[in-house]
Write an enzyme that holds these catalytic residues in place. Structure first.
Site, PDB file in Angstrom:
ATOM      1  N   ARG A 132     -42.653  33.102  33.208  1.00 20.72           N
ATOM      2  CA  ARG A 132     -43.375  34.449  33.688  1.00 20.72           C
ATOM      3  C   ARG A 132     -42.483  35.701  33.109  1.00 20.72           C
ATOM      4  NH1 ARG A 132     -40.597  34.386  38.447  1.00 20.72           N
ATOM      5  NH2 ARG A 132     -41.180  36.666  38.754  1.00 20.72           N
ATOM      6  N   LYS A 133     -41.757  35.266  32.003  1.00 26.28           N
ATOM      7  CA  LYS A 133     -41.220  36.193  31.152  1.00 26.28           C
ATOM      8  C   LYS A 133     -42.474  36.743  30.197  1.00 26.28           C
ATOM      9  CE  LYS A 133     -36.673  34.507  31.052  1.00 26.28           C
ATOM     10  NZ  LYS A 133     -35.407  33.964  30.393  1.00 26.28           N
ATOM     11  N   THR A 134     -43.265  37.593  30.765  1.00 24.33           N
ATOM     12  CA  THR A 134     -44.326  37.965  30.036  1.00 24.33           C
ATOM     13  C   THR A 134     -44.360  39.750  30.018  1.00 24.33           C
ATOM     14  OG1 THR A 134     -45.667  37.944  31.906  1.00 24.33           O
ATOM     15  CG2 THR A 134     -45.826  35.893  30.589  1.00 24.33           C
TER      16      THR A 134
END
Length: 276
Positions: A132-134
């Site tokens: 989820r590191k977007t």
């Protein structure tokens, strides 16, 4: 993953951001009758991603612009390849050039980086997956590109899967407490993943009946031992400090999934250009 209405809504906002109240350069240098032809060329090797988004930028600006691609998403492109030809009103091609390139360069860069990691894994069963590191509000395009590059997709957002992290465990008092409470409230359609950084936590997660066990920041020896303990009773995921140099060694421990933020967060944009 990328529905037309989603792409169009996103692109319209991007064009509003870039054009503002008008392109003061192009508006005064061109007329509605000026036409031009140009080519989308690649200056480096990679994997193409973002073709439809690129086309949508010009479609929104003018229905008179014709974009003809010679490659599709997922194709290998080589330095010097002519990717597409664009013909139409000069005003709108020049106006949309930067926005269109921003999408396709970023998306192709992610697909290319993902492909490098999956190739490094080779014939082993593990799949490289995103996290989820977007980029805020750009996640759908980034995840699409991970898929195009041959990777697997982790949960799309917080509502997809219950993932118990270290702070959840501390808050709940124990992993067992957290899993018990979740099972009392979750839909039957949701899976539960537990983040474990010790063998003892892995054993506890198995006893709780979780669906996925993340082996977080473990050594290769620890991962192999935990994979053997799990023995197929849960999906195994390795995470933490995954690089191109370490990804195959991690895959050799027998894990099913290797998640890494690097394939998105550290992916360089692919060098593409629009040339007259």
């Amino acid at each position: 993953m990328l529905n037309k209405f989603f792409i169009e809504d996103h692109v319209k906002k991007a064009l509003q951001e870039d054009i503002g109240f008008g392109d003061v350069t192009t508006d005064y240098l061109t007329t509605e009758d000026d036409f031009m032809s140009c080519f989308l060329n690649t200056r480096s090797d990679g994997i193409l991603s973002g073709r439809e988004v690129f086309e949508t930028v010009f479609k929104i600006l003018s229905d008179k612009i014709d974009v003809k691609f010679y490659f599709k998403d997922g194709d290998i492109i080589k330095k010097g390849d002519q990717i597409a030809e664009i013909n139409g009103p000069a005003r709108y091609i020049l106006m949309g050039e930067r926005t269109a390139l921003n999408y396709i360069q970023r998306m192709s860069g992610i697909a290319t980086e993902t492909n490098k990691y999956q190739k490094a894994i080779g014939d082993l069963k593990a799949k490289i997956a995103d996290t989820r590191k977007t980029t805020p509000c750009f996640r759908a395009f980034e995840k699409y590109s991970v898929k195009v590059g041959g990777g697997a997709l982790h949960r799309f957002n917080l509502s997809d899967c219950a993932m118990i992290k270290d702070n959840h465990i501390k808050f709940s008092g124990s992993l067992t407490n957290a899993v018990t409470r979740l099972k009392q409230n979750l839909s039957h359609a949701h899976k539960i993943e537990a983040e474990c950084d010790t063998k003892e936590q892995v054993i506890e997660a198995l006893a709780c009946g979780v669906d996925i066990i993340m082996l977080d920041n473990m050594s290769l020896l620890q991962m192999k031992e935990c994979v053997d303990i799990i023995n197929g009773r849960a999906i195994t995921e390795a995470s933490g400090n995954v690089t191109l140099d370490t990804v195959r060694k991690i895959a050799e421990t027998g894990v099913d999934i290797i998640s890494s933020s690097a394939i998105v967060a550290k992916a360089p944009t692919l060098d593409l250009g629009l040339d007259m």
